[in-house]
Design an enzyme around this catalytic site. Structure first.
Site, PDB file in Angstrom:
ATOM      1  N   PRO A   1      35.351  12.313  -3.313  1.00 59.00           N
ATOM      2  CG  PRO A   1      33.361  11.148  -3.680  1.00 59.00           C
ATOM      3  CD  PRO A   1      34.543  11.735  -4.382  1.00 59.00           C
ATOM      4  CD  GLU A   2      39.929  13.701   0.828  1.00 58.48           C
ATOM      5  OE1 GLU A   2      40.521  13.437   1.893  1.00 58.48           O
ATOM      6  OE2 GLU A   2      40.081  14.765   0.223  1.00 58.48           O
TER       7      GLU A   2
END
Ligand SMILES: [Zn+2]
Length: 288
Positions: free
Chosen positions: A2-3
């Site tokens: 996840p960014e």
């Protein structure tokens, strides 16, 4: 992993469910999550406290609790936070019961996710100052700031963008998409990006992150929303994971190469390779 847009999506969904609520019972089932504290020590510090604010810094979710106690949570590769999942998922690492009966479940098959306790605002600031650069969606993140950071750097621009101490929150997906939009080859040395390219890159980074947030994140591995739903930004990728497909801008076949040790997707007609670079296709593993 996840960014920024995926973590921000979780934050936006979770905040209304947890802000103002008390963490009645915290069960940490995996000692790796709470390190260096023992699970019981961390649980004791959190239990009984009220969530005043759920924030985000880079790829961290920041739980600010009563009495100036903070938890910096990182999801790493495969971490997800689910609210009242039914049935109980596998790979549960942490369970949190809120007053009012809701239950949060932190799921993490690969177990790289962490929760770090920070006592006081100063400790919180010091923690992030040591790890993260500016937020790219903050107004202080300007073209000039980006150019100053990149000056004299010999690392490839993609590695530069992935370095959380320079700019916080950008990972493999959004770096590829931003560099494509800015028409900059990922192996170009950061210090050799032109003034004009910096203007484009600055715009492209902000555009990619905002588009990702708007699509409520990208799901390519395990990322799910708080309610278990998947994000949709993967359907809007222009180059990332589109090896062998035509470039949406010019029709040239998109290639995969390695930059900063990561699989990287490029249209080499739109993103001209820097001189002297032997660019390898997928699997060759040349240069990074
Ligand atoms: Zn192209």
């Amino acid at each position: 992993m996840p960014e920024l847009p995926e973590v921000e999506t979780i934050r936006r969904q979770l905040a209304p469910l947890v802000e103002g609520r008390t963490l009645q019972r915290v069960s940490i089932l995996d000692g790796r999550w709470s390190r260096p504290l023992a699970p019981g020590e961390l649980a004791d510090a959190l239990q009984g406290r009220t969530v005043e604010r759920l924030g985000r810094r880079g790829k961290y979710l920041v739980w600010s609790l009563s009495d100036d106690v903070h938890l910096a949570q990182h999801l790493r590769m495969t971490g997800t936070v689910l609210c009242d999942p039914e049935p109980e998922p596998s790979h549960v690492r942490v369970r949190i019961e809120l007053d009012g009966g809701s239950r949060l479940t932190i799921v993490d098959p690969r177990r790289f996710g962490t929760g770090e306790l920070l006592l006081g605002g100063e400790a919180l600031d010091a923690f992030f100052d040591a790890r993260l650069g500016l937020e790219p969606l903050d107004e202080r993140f300007t073209v000039e700031h980006l150019r100053t950071l990149a000056r004299g750097r010999t690392a490839p621009i993609k590695a530069f963008l992935l370095d959380q101490r320079r700019v916080a929150g950008i990972g493999n997906i959004y770096a590829d998409e931003a560099l494509y939009r800015a028409r900059i080859h990922p192996l170009r040395a950061a210090g050799r990006v032109s003034a004009e390219q910096h203007v484009r890159l600055h715009e492209a980074v902000i555009w990619a992150l905002r588009a990702g947030i708007e699509a409520r994140g990208a799901t390519i591995d395990d990322f799910r929303h708080v309610d278990g739903v998947w994000g949709s930004f993967q359907n809007r990728f222009q180059v990332h994971r589109r090896e062998g497909e035509p470039c949406p801008r010019c029709g040239t076949t998109i290639v995969k190469l390695v930059a900063a040790g990561r699989g990287t997707y490029v249209c080499e007609a739109c993103q001209r390779p820097p001189r002297g670079t032997r660019v390898g296709r997928a699997g060759s593993g040349r240069r990074s």
